[in-house]
Design a protein around this motif. Structure first.
Motif, mmCIF file in Angstrom:
data_model
loop_
_atom_site.group_PDB
_atom_site.id
_atom_site.type_symbol
_atom_site.label_atom_id
_atom_site.label_comp_id
_atom_site.label_asym_id
_atom_site.label_seq_id
_atom_site.Cartn_x
_atom_site.Cartn_y
_atom_site.Cartn_z
ATOM 1 N N GLN A 1 8.229 54.932 32.532
ATOM 2 C CA GLN A 1 8.897 54.808 31.388
ATOM 3 C C GLN A 1 10.678 54.776 31.432
ATOM 4 O O GLN A 1 11.099 54.071 30.564
ATOM 5 C CB GLN A 1 8.618 56.139 30.582
ATOM 6 C CG GLN A 1 9.179 56.477 29.502
ATOM 7 C CD GLN A 1 8.774 57.706 28.905
ATOM 8 O OE1 GLN A 1 8.576 58.554 29.566
ATOM 9 N NE2 GLN A 1 8.943 58.012 27.411
ATOM 10 N N ARG B 1 11.088 50.745 31.987
ATOM 11 C CA ARG B 1 10.646 50.182 30.622
ATOM 12 C C ARG B 1 12.020 50.271 29.724
ATOM 13 O O ARG B 1 12.586 49.172 29.091
ATOM 14 C CB ARG B 1 9.488 50.794 30.096
ATOM 15 C CG ARG B 1 8.145 50.037 30.861
ATOM 16 C CD ARG B 1 6.926 50.299 29.835
ATOM 17 N NE ARG B 1 6.633 51.476 29.663
ATOM 18 C CZ ARG B 1 5.889 52.520 30.531
ATOM 19 N NH1 ARG B 1 5.172 51.801 31.404
ATOM 20 N NH2 ARG B 1 5.591 53.615 30.181
ATOM 21 N N ALA B 2 12.517 51.679 29.727
ATOM 22 C CA ALA B 2 13.513 51.821 28.504
ATOM 23 C C ALA B 2 14.963 51.087 29.280
ATOM 24 O O ALA B 2 15.715 50.319 28.501
ATOM 25 C CB ALA B 2 13.835 53.339 28.702
ATOM 26 N N LYS C 1 14.844 48.372 30.951
ATOM 27 C CA LYS C 1 14.835 46.991 30.455
ATOM 28 C C LYS C 1 14.578 46.482 29.181
ATOM 29 O O LYS C 1 14.612 45.377 28.652
ATOM 30 C CB LYS C 1 13.419 46.321 31.287
ATOM 31 C CG LYS C 1 13.591 46.324 32.861
ATOM 32 C CD LYS C 1 12.251 45.945 33.130
ATOM 33 C CE LYS C 1 12.236 45.938 34.948
ATOM 34 N NZ LYS C 1 10.979 45.250 35.477
ATOM 35 N N GLY C 2 14.691 47.718 28.257
ATOM 36 C CA GLY C 2 14.692 47.311 26.859
ATOM 37 C C GLY C 2 13.375 46.993 26.432
ATOM 38 O O GLY C 2 13.075 46.669 25.252
ATOM 39 N N GLU C 3 12.419 47.443 27.002
ATOM 40 C CA GLU C 3 10.908 47.469 26.800
ATOM 41 C C GLU C 3 10.337 48.767 26.078
ATOM 42 O O GLU C 3 11.060 49.679 26.382
ATOM 43 C CB GLU C 3 10.423 47.217 28.068
ATOM 44 C CG GLU C 3 10.315 45.878 28.625
ATOM 45 C CD GLU C 3 9.785 45.450 29.963
ATOM 46 O OE1 GLU C 3 8.923 46.303 30.197
ATOM 47 O OE2 GLU C 3 10.177 44.556 30.618
ATOM 48 N N ARG C 4 9.050 48.446 25.400
ATOM 49 C CA ARG C 4 8.553 49.811 24.995
ATOM 50 C C ARG C 4 7.221 50.034 25.669
ATOM 51 O O ARG C 4 6.555 49.317 26.494
ATOM 52 C CB ARG C 4 8.181 49.623 23.484
ATOM 53 C CG ARG C 4 9.640 49.380 22.516
ATOM 54 C CD ARG C 4 9.162 49.614 21.110
ATOM 55 N NE ARG C 4 10.575 49.775 20.737
ATOM 56 C CZ ARG C 4 11.034 50.937 20.120
ATOM 57 N NH1 ARG C 4 10.323 51.964 20.158
ATOM 58 N NH2 ARG C 4 12.135 51.087 19.357
#
Length: 65
Positions: free
Chosen positions: A56, A59-60, A62-65
Protein backbone atom coordinates in the motif's frame (compact mmCIF):
# COMPACT_ATOMS: atom_id res chain seq x y z
CA UNK A 1 20.01 6.97 8.29
CA UNK A 2 17.02 5.00 6.99
CA UNK A 3 18.66 4.73 3.58
CA UNK A 4 21.76 3.19 5.13
CA UNK A 5 19.69 0.74 7.15
CA UNK A 6 17.65 -0.24 4.10
CA UNK A 7 20.81 -0.59 1.99
CA UNK A 8 22.26 -2.90 4.62
CA UNK A 9 19.37 -5.31 4.21
CA UNK A 10 17.14 -3.65 6.74
CA UNK A 11 13.90 -5.16 7.88
CA UNK A 12 10.56 -4.56 6.25
CA UNK A 13 9.79 -2.08 9.04
CA UNK A 14 12.81 0.00 8.00
CA UNK A 15 11.73 -0.04 4.36
CA UNK A 16 8.19 0.96 5.37
CA UNK A 17 9.57 3.90 7.36
CA UNK A 18 11.68 4.93 4.38
CA UNK A 19 8.67 4.73 2.06
CA UNK A 20 6.72 6.99 4.44
CA UNK A 21 9.34 9.75 4.60
CA UNK A 22 10.61 9.49 1.01
CA UNK A 23 8.60 12.38 -0.47
CA UNK A 24 9.61 14.82 2.28
CA UNK A 25 13.21 13.60 2.22
CA UNK A 26 13.28 13.77 -1.59
CA UNK A 27 14.49 10.21 -1.87
CA UNK A 28 11.64 8.49 -3.70
CA UNK A 29 13.88 6.64 -6.20
CA UNK A 30 16.07 5.33 -3.39
CA UNK A 31 13.03 4.24 -1.37
CA UNK A 32 11.61 2.35 -4.34
CA UNK A 33 15.00 0.71 -4.92
CA UNK A 34 15.06 -0.36 -1.26
CA UNK A 35 11.59 -1.83 -1.73
CA UNK A 36 12.76 -3.82 -4.77
CA UNK A 37 15.72 -5.18 -2.78
CA UNK A 38 13.35 -6.12 0.04
CA UNK A 39 11.14 -8.02 -2.42
CA UNK A 40 14.12 -9.99 -3.71
CA UNK A 41 15.36 -10.71 -0.18
CA UNK A 42 11.97 -11.87 1.10
CA UNK A 43 11.47 -14.12 -1.89
CA UNK A 44 14.97 -15.61 -1.83
CA UNK A 45 15.18 -16.21 1.91
CA UNK A 46 11.60 -16.93 2.91
CA UNK A 47 9.57 -17.37 -0.29
CA UNK A 48 7.35 -14.52 0.89
CA UNK A 49 5.93 -11.36 -0.62
CA UNK A 50 5.97 -8.01 1.17
CA UNK A 51 3.23 -7.26 3.68
CA UNK A 52 0.02 -5.61 2.50
CA UNK A 53 0.98 -2.41 4.32
CA UNK A 54 4.26 -2.24 2.41
CA UNK A 55 2.47 -2.75 -0.90
CA UNK A 56 0.00 0.00 0.00
CA UNK A 57 2.84 2.41 0.81
CA UNK A 58 4.50 1.68 -2.54
CA UNK A 59 1.25 2.20 -4.45
CA UNK A 60 0.71 5.51 -2.67
CA UNK A 61 4.27 6.60 -3.41
CA UNK A 62 3.80 5.76 -7.09
CA UNK A 63 0.46 7.59 -7.14
CA UNK A 64 -1.49 4.39 -7.72
CA UNK A 65 -4.62 3.19 -5.98
Amino acid sequence: MLLRLADAGGSEDVVQALLRVAPAARCVPQALAAYERLCLQLHAELSLAPAAETLQLVRALKGER
